[in-house]
Design a protein around this motif. Sequence first.
Motif, PDB file in Angstrom:
ATOM      1  N   LEU A 103       0.827  -1.211   0.000  1.00 17.96           N
ATOM      2  CA  LEU A 103       0.000   0.000   0.000  1.00 17.96           C
ATOM      3  C   LEU A 103       0.863   1.262   0.000  1.00 17.96           C
ATOM      4  N   ARG A 104       1.924   1.261   0.810  1.00 18.99           N
ATOM      5  CA  ARG A 104       2.800   2.434   0.857  1.00 18.99           C
ATOM      6  C   ARG A 104       3.476   2.677  -0.492  1.00 18.99           C
ATOM      7  N   ALA A 151       0.970   4.131  -2.914  1.00 22.33           N
ATOM      8  CA  ALA A 151       0.679   5.520  -2.555  1.00 22.33           C
ATOM      9  C   ALA A 151       1.782   6.479  -2.985  1.00 22.33           C
ATOM     10  N   HIS A 152       3.028   5.998  -3.027  1.00 16.30           N
ATOM     11  CA  HIS A 152       4.144   6.884  -3.356  1.00 16.30           C
ATOM     12  C   HIS A 152       4.474   6.928  -4.845  1.00 16.30           C
ATOM     13  N   ARG A 163      -9.254  -2.341  -0.677  1.00 15.08           N
ATOM     14  CA  ARG A 163      -8.228  -1.315  -0.459  1.00 15.08           C
ATOM     15  C   ARG A 163      -7.476  -0.920  -1.727  1.00 15.08           C
ATOM     16  N   GLU A 194      -4.316   0.587  -8.278  1.00 13.69           N
ATOM     17  CA  GLU A 194      -4.534   1.901  -7.675  1.00 13.69           C
ATOM     18  C   GLU A 194      -5.231   1.761  -6.329  1.00 13.69           C
ATOM     19  N   LEU A 195      -4.972   2.744  -5.487  1.00 12.26           N
ATOM     20  CA  LEU A 195      -5.604   2.784  -4.173  1.00 12.26           C
ATOM     21  C   LEU A 195      -7.065   3.169  -4.303  1.00 12.26           C
ATOM     22  N   ARG A 222      -6.771   4.402   1.106  1.00  9.04           N
ATOM     23  CA  ARG A 222      -6.214   5.635   1.659  1.00  9.04           C
ATOM     24  C   ARG A 222      -6.522   5.744   3.158  1.00  9.04           C
ATOM     25  N   LEU A 270      -4.140   3.497   4.890  1.00  7.55           N
ATOM     26  CA  LEU A 270      -2.809   4.109   4.956  1.00  7.55           C
ATOM     27  C   LEU A 270      -2.698   5.108   6.098  1.00  7.55           C
ATOM     28  N   ARG A 271      -3.746   5.895   6.318  1.00  2.00           N
ATOM     29  CA  ARG A 271      -3.716   6.844   7.441  1.00  2.00           C
ATOM     30  C   ARG A 271      -3.612   6.084   8.764  1.00  2.00           C
TER      31      ARG A 271
END
Length: 149
Positions: A45-46, A49-50, A83, A99-100, A105, A108-109
């Motif tokens: 996931l990280r 996201a990046h 997710r 894709e997220l 998201r 991820l938080r």
Amino acid sequence: MDAMSTPDADGLLAEQLLRLTRRLHRIQRRQLEPIGITPAQSRLLRIVAHCDRPPRMADLAERLEVVPRAVTTLVDGLESSGRVRRVPDPTNRRVTRIELTDKGRTALRALRSARRAAVEDVLAPLTPEQREVLGGLLATLVDGPGPHC
């Protein structure tokens, strides 16, 4: 003391780093359990996201340093939990990108919060100055960021 009875400083340092890594993993697993995600899924996931744009499965395998089949399993689990989603590449319909989702998201938080709590637990005995020095030393030891997605 002769050379045989002196501690192997590099070996001791390596052992300490290994023990610290294991401790971080134990703490992280405890923090991730309520979120319902594994450490490997967290890493995926990280990475997604990046990335500047949704990565291909091959990009994820390369960044995670695993075989593509392992990424498929991770993506399957994250997709079934809502997710991430697979989407066709707009320029090449044979390529699938990851894709997220909004749920990803949100996860991820929660993951960032869990990681901060885990790191704070480990770094609590250090002063801000010691943390800064440690950060610089670790940055020197860590490999470069690798290819971007």
